[in-house]
Structure formats: structure tokens, C-alpha cells
Design a protein around this motif. Structure first.
Motif, PDB file in Angstrom:
ATOM      1  N   MET A 132     -50.246 -67.600  54.168  1.00 33.22           N
ATOM      2  CA  MET A 132     -49.501 -67.237  55.349  1.00 33.22           C
ATOM      3  C   MET A 132     -48.035 -67.555  55.097  1.00 33.22           C
ATOM      4  O   MET A 132     -47.699 -68.591  54.540  1.00 33.22           O
ATOM      5  CB  MET A 132     -50.027 -68.021  56.552  1.00 33.22           C
ATOM      6  N   ARG A 133     -47.191 -66.660  55.541  1.00 34.26           N
ATOM      7  CA  ARG A 133     -45.758 -66.863  55.359  1.00 34.26           C
ATOM      8  C   ARG A 133     -45.240 -67.946  56.291  1.00 34.26           C
ATOM      9  O   ARG A 133     -45.818 -68.242  57.327  1.00 34.26           O
ATOM     10  CB  ARG A 133     -45.038 -65.550  55.621  1.00 34.26           C
ATOM     11  N   ARG A 134     -44.141 -68.524  55.886  1.00 39.14           N
ATOM     12  CA  ARG A 134     -43.565 -69.633  56.645  1.00 39.14           C
ATOM     13  C   ARG A 134     -43.143 -69.203  58.048  1.00 39.14           C
ATOM     14  O   ARG A 134     -43.290 -69.952  59.012  1.00 39.14           O
ATOM     15  CB  ARG A 134     -42.391 -70.205  55.870  1.00 39.14           C
ATOM     16  N   GLU A 135     -42.624 -67.993  58.171  1.00 38.83           N
ATOM     17  CA  GLU A 135     -42.209 -67.508  59.493  1.00 38.83           C
ATOM     18  C   GLU A 135     -43.404 -67.412  60.435  1.00 38.83           C
ATOM     19  O   GLU A 135     -43.306 -67.732  61.619  1.00 38.83           O
ATOM     20  CB  GLU A 135     -41.539 -66.132  59.370  1.00 38.83           C
ATOM     21  N   THR A 136     -44.532 -66.976  59.902  1.00 41.41           N
ATOM     22  CA  THR A 136     -45.741 -66.871  60.719  1.00 41.41           C
ATOM     23  C   THR A 136     -46.213 -68.248  61.149  1.00 41.41           C
ATOM     24  O   THR A 136     -46.635 -68.436  62.299  1.00 41.41           O
ATOM     25  CB  THR A 136     -46.841 -66.152  59.923  1.00 41.41           C
ATOM     26  N   GLN A 137     -46.131 -69.215  60.261  1.00 37.08           N
ATOM     27  CA  GLN A 137     -46.520 -70.569  60.615  1.00 37.08           C
ATOM     28  C   GLN A 137     -45.629 -71.121  61.730  1.00 37.08           C
ATOM     29  O   GLN A 137     -46.120 -71.775  62.663  1.00 37.08           O
ATOM     30  CB  GLN A 137     -46.432 -71.476  59.393  1.00 37.08           C
ATOM     31  N   ASP A 138     -44.338 -70.844  61.647  1.00 37.97           N
ATOM     32  CA  ASP A 138     -43.415 -71.312  62.687  1.00 37.97           C
ATOM     33  C   ASP A 138     -43.737 -70.679  64.032  1.00 37.97           C
ATOM     34  O   ASP A 138     -43.730 -71.359  65.063  1.00 37.97           O
ATOM     35  CB  ASP A 138     -41.970 -71.006  62.286  1.00 37.97           C
ATOM     36  N   ILE A 139     -44.020 -69.392  64.027  1.00 38.06           N
ATOM     37  CA  ILE A 139     -44.328 -68.708  65.287  1.00 38.06           C
ATOM     38  C   ILE A 139     -45.634 -69.231  65.876  1.00 38.06           C
ATOM     39  O   ILE A 139     -45.739 -69.441  67.089  1.00 38.06           O
ATOM     40  CB  ILE A 139     -44.361 -67.191  65.077  1.00 38.06           C
ATOM     41  N   LEU A 140     -46.633 -69.467  65.028  1.00 34.39           N
ATOM     42  CA  LEU A 140     -47.890 -70.025  65.526  1.00 34.39           C
ATOM     43  C   LEU A 140     -47.691 -71.420  66.102  1.00 34.39           C
ATOM     44  O   LEU A 140     -48.302 -71.775  67.117  1.00 34.39           O
ATOM     45  CB  LEU A 140     -48.926 -70.075  64.414  1.00 34.39           C
ATOM     46  N   LEU A 141     -46.821 -72.203  65.485  1.00 36.36           N
ATOM     47  CA  LEU A 141     -46.540 -73.541  65.990  1.00 36.36           C
ATOM     48  C   LEU A 141     -45.850 -73.470  67.355  1.00 36.36           C
ATOM     49  O   LEU A 141     -46.180 -74.241  68.263  1.00 36.36           O
ATOM     50  CB  LEU A 141     -45.685 -74.315  64.990  1.00 36.36           C
ATOM     51  N   VAL A 142     -44.930 -72.530  67.517  1.00 31.76           N
ATOM     52  CA  VAL A 142     -44.284 -72.341  68.821  1.00 31.76           C
ATOM     53  C   VAL A 142     -45.313 -71.910  69.862  1.00 31.76           C
ATOM     54  O   VAL A 142     -45.320 -72.404  70.997  1.00 31.76           O
ATOM     55  CB  VAL A 142     -43.131 -71.312  68.728  1.00 31.76           C
ATOM     56  N   LEU A 143     -46.202 -70.987  69.488  1.00 31.25           N
ATOM     57  CA  LEU A 143     -47.217 -70.514  70.435  1.00 31.25           C
ATOM     58  C   LEU A 143     -48.189 -71.625  70.832  1.00 31.25           C
ATOM     59  O   LEU A 143     -48.530 -71.762  72.013  1.00 31.25           O
ATOM     60  CB  LEU A 143     -47.983 -69.336  69.840  1.00 31.25           C
ATOM     61  N   LEU A 144     -48.635 -72.420  69.869  1.00 29.86           N
ATOM     62  CA  LEU A 144     -49.550 -73.518  70.194  1.00 29.86           C
ATOM     63  C   LEU A 144     -48.880 -74.566  71.073  1.00 29.86           C
ATOM     64  O   LEU A 144     -49.461 -75.046  72.051  1.00 29.86           O
ATOM     65  CB  LEU A 144     -50.073 -74.164  68.917  1.00 29.86           C
TER      66      LEU A 144
END
Length: 106
Positions: free
Chosen positions: A1-13
Motif C-alpha cells: 500500500m502506498r504511503r498516501e493511502t496509509q495516511d488517508i486511512l489513518l485520517v479516516l480511522l
């Protein structure tokens, strides 16, 4: 998973955790005494994600050098981290029923 996707998932969680904490839905999952911990955890997750996004933006503006690792192959990311999206979707899309009095008293 790309880093940007991880950041967005962290914001969503973190946002989902803050949402259920601030509107009282958290009482379906945990005891009322857990509210400060839930708010703190959600806020920390959002702050960490925003700091990470900011660092990525700053790093993208700097010139980078191409570095070859010398192995002659690429690495494919893991798809299991997409499972972090399931709790977010469950909180936002499916409102679970409240616990009954019988479950709360146990």
C-alpha cells in the motif's frame, strides 16, 4: 500500500473514532468512562496522519536522487492493510444496534 493511502486511512480511522466519541454512539461499544481515551486516541491518529501528510508534501518538493538498490526487481505492497477500511465503513455506513440492558449489566 502506498504511503498516501496509509495516511488517508489513518485520517479516516481517527475521524471515525472522533465521530462516534463526540455524538455518543461510542456507548454501543464501550463503557462511558472510556470517552476521554477514545477522544485522545482519535485526535492522536488524526494528528499523526496530518503530520505524515505534511512531511510527505515537504519531501516531494525537495529534489530527489534516483537510487538503484541493485537487486533488479521491484517489491509489491501488501493488500491486507486495506482491511483497515472495514471498521471505517462499518461505522459510517452501518449503524449497529444498541446493546440491550442484559448485555450492559454483564
Amino acid at each position: 500500500m502506498r504511503r498516501e493511502t496509509q495516511d488517508i486511512l489513518l485520517v479516516l480511522l481517527g475521524g471515525a473514532l472522533l465521530k462516534i466519541s463526540l455524538n455518543g454512539t461510542y456507548l454501543r461499544y464501550v463503557k462511558p468512562a472510556q470517552l476521554p481515551w477514545l477522544i485522545a486516541a482519535g485526535a492522536i491518529m488524526v494528528v499523526v496522519a496530518l503530520v505524515s501528510i505534511g512531511r510527505d508534501i515537504v519531501a516531494a518538493r525537495r529534489p530527489t536522487e534516483f537510487v538503484d538498490d541493485g537487486h533488479g526487481h521491484t517489491h509489491q505492497g501488501s493488500y491486507s492493510t486495506w482491511l483497515l477500511l472495514l471498521p471505517v465503513l462499518a461505522v459510517f455506513l452501518i449503524a449497529p444496534p444498541a446493546l440491550g440492558e442484559d448485555s450492559v449489566n454483564r
